[in-house]
Write a protein that holds these residues in place. Structure first.
Motif, PDB file in Angstrom:
ATOM      1  N   PRO A 103       0.922  -1.298  -0.067  1.00 54.82           N
ATOM      2  CA  PRO A 103      -0.161   0.124   0.104  1.00 54.82           C
ATOM      3  C   PRO A 103       0.842   1.332  -0.109  1.00 54.82           C
ATOM      4  CG  PRO A 103      -0.903  -1.529   1.685  1.00 54.82           C
ATOM      5  CD  PRO A 103       0.543  -2.088   0.971  1.00 54.82           C
ATOM      6  N   ILE A 104       1.784   1.426   0.492  1.00 51.23           N
ATOM      7  CA  ILE A 104       2.761   2.548   0.789  1.00 51.23           C
ATOM      8  C   ILE A 104       3.635   2.642  -0.700  1.00 51.23           C
ATOM      9  CG2 ILE A 104       4.877   3.302   1.629  1.00 51.23           C
ATOM     10  CD1 ILE A 104       4.368   1.792   4.296  1.00 51.23           C
ATOM     11  N   GLU A 159       2.255   1.481  -3.338  1.00 50.83           N
ATOM     12  CA  GLU A 159       1.193   2.253  -4.549  1.00 50.83           C
ATOM     13  C   GLU A 159       0.975   3.620  -4.164  1.00 50.83           C
ATOM     14  OE1 GLU A 159      -2.178  -0.580  -3.956  1.00 50.83           O
ATOM     15  OE2 GLU A 159      -1.184  -2.036  -4.833  1.00 50.83           O
ATOM     16  N   ASP A 160       0.938   4.129  -2.832  1.00 51.94           N
ATOM     17  CA  ASP A 160       0.683   5.556  -2.821  1.00 51.94           C
ATOM     18  C   ASP A 160       2.055   6.470  -3.398  1.00 51.94           C
ATOM     19  OD1 ASP A 160      -1.741   4.975  -1.284  1.00 51.94           O
ATOM     20  OD2 ASP A 160      -0.784   5.171   0.600  1.00 51.94           O
ATOM     21  N   ASN A 204       1.585   6.374  -7.010  1.00 52.67           N
ATOM     22  CA  ASN A 204       0.564   7.456  -7.432  1.00 52.67           C
ATOM     23  C   ASN A 204       1.154   8.819  -7.422  1.00 52.67           C
ATOM     24  OD1 ASN A 204      -1.130   5.255  -8.305  1.00 52.67           O
ATOM     25  ND2 ASN A 204      -2.033   5.275  -6.333  1.00 52.67           N
ATOM     26  N   ALA A 205       1.646   8.956  -6.302  1.00 55.01           N
ATOM     27  CA  ALA A 205       2.100  10.421  -6.160  1.00 55.01           C
ATOM     28  C   ALA A 205       3.150  10.662  -7.267  1.00 55.01           C
ATOM     29  CB  ALA A 205       2.911  10.520  -4.642  1.00 55.01           C
ATOM     30  N   LEU A 219       1.982  13.320  -1.141  1.00 55.26           N
ATOM     31  CA  LEU A 219       1.747  12.354  -0.096  1.00 55.26           C
ATOM     32  C   LEU A 219       1.378  12.986   1.109  1.00 55.26           C
ATOM     33  CD1 LEU A 219       4.940   9.885  -0.798  1.00 55.26           C
ATOM     34  CD2 LEU A 219       2.341   9.445  -1.177  1.00 55.26           C
TER      35      LEU A 219
END
Length: 171
Positions: free
Chosen positions: A120-121, A123-124, A127-128, A167
């Motif tokens: 999840p980290i 992916e974040d 995306n950023a 983020l």
């Protein structure tokens, strides 16, 4: 006329070439060091890994103790007792190997735990980076931390702080 066409072609090529080379750099190590959830996940992984390593080490010491006891008592044992003890030793060593593989193997518990905590980290962050790339019109963003072929890069093209801001962690 020929010179004019050639000059025009060179100018167009230079302009298009400059447009195609719009890129930036990020330092993923720097970004991840500044994301608190990444540090917490890393600490959690280290604690779990150390606990499992202790468990494997204890089991390994048991197997070693069994082997030493077997060697010291071997001259007093009958053939059936020797065979029985050897089977116990082999079973204990297999148990150690299986436990090590279960925890630290390629599809082991540590791998699964890392995936569940880090994905999840990652992916974040991805995306950023993608959002910064689209906003600023970059065609490519390179990771400075993983690219060993980058000898020098101007700090002007490093967008790591912009990614952190996306983020929610301003620097």
């Amino acid at each position: 006329m020929k010179k004019l066409i050639i000059s025009l072609a060179l100018v167009v090529t230079a302009v298009l070439g400059a447009y195609a080379q719009k890129f930036a750099l990020v330092d993923m190590d720097y970004i991840l060091r500044n994301v608190p959830s990444y540090e917490m996940a890393n600490e959690q992984l280290n604690q779990v890994s150390q606990r499992w390593e202790r468990e494997v080490t204890e089991l390994s010491k048991e197997a070693e103790t069994m082997y030493k006891n077997y060697q010291s008592e071997m001259i007093f044992l009958t053939d059936d007792q020797k065979k029985s003890r050897e089977e116990e030793l082999v079973a204990k060593e297999k148990e150690v190997t299986d436990l090590r593989y279960k925890y630290f193997g390629p599809e082991g518990e540590l791998f699964k735990k890392r995936q569940s905590l880090m994905k999840p980290i990652q992916e974040d962050v991805y995306n950023a980076v993608k959002a910064v790339c689209e906003e600023k019109g970059y065609q490519v963003i390179f990771d400075r931390a993983s690219s060993q072929s980058i000898v020098f890069a101007s700090p002007k093209i490093d967008v790591s702080n912009e990614v952190l801001a996306k983020l929610g962690y301003s620097k």
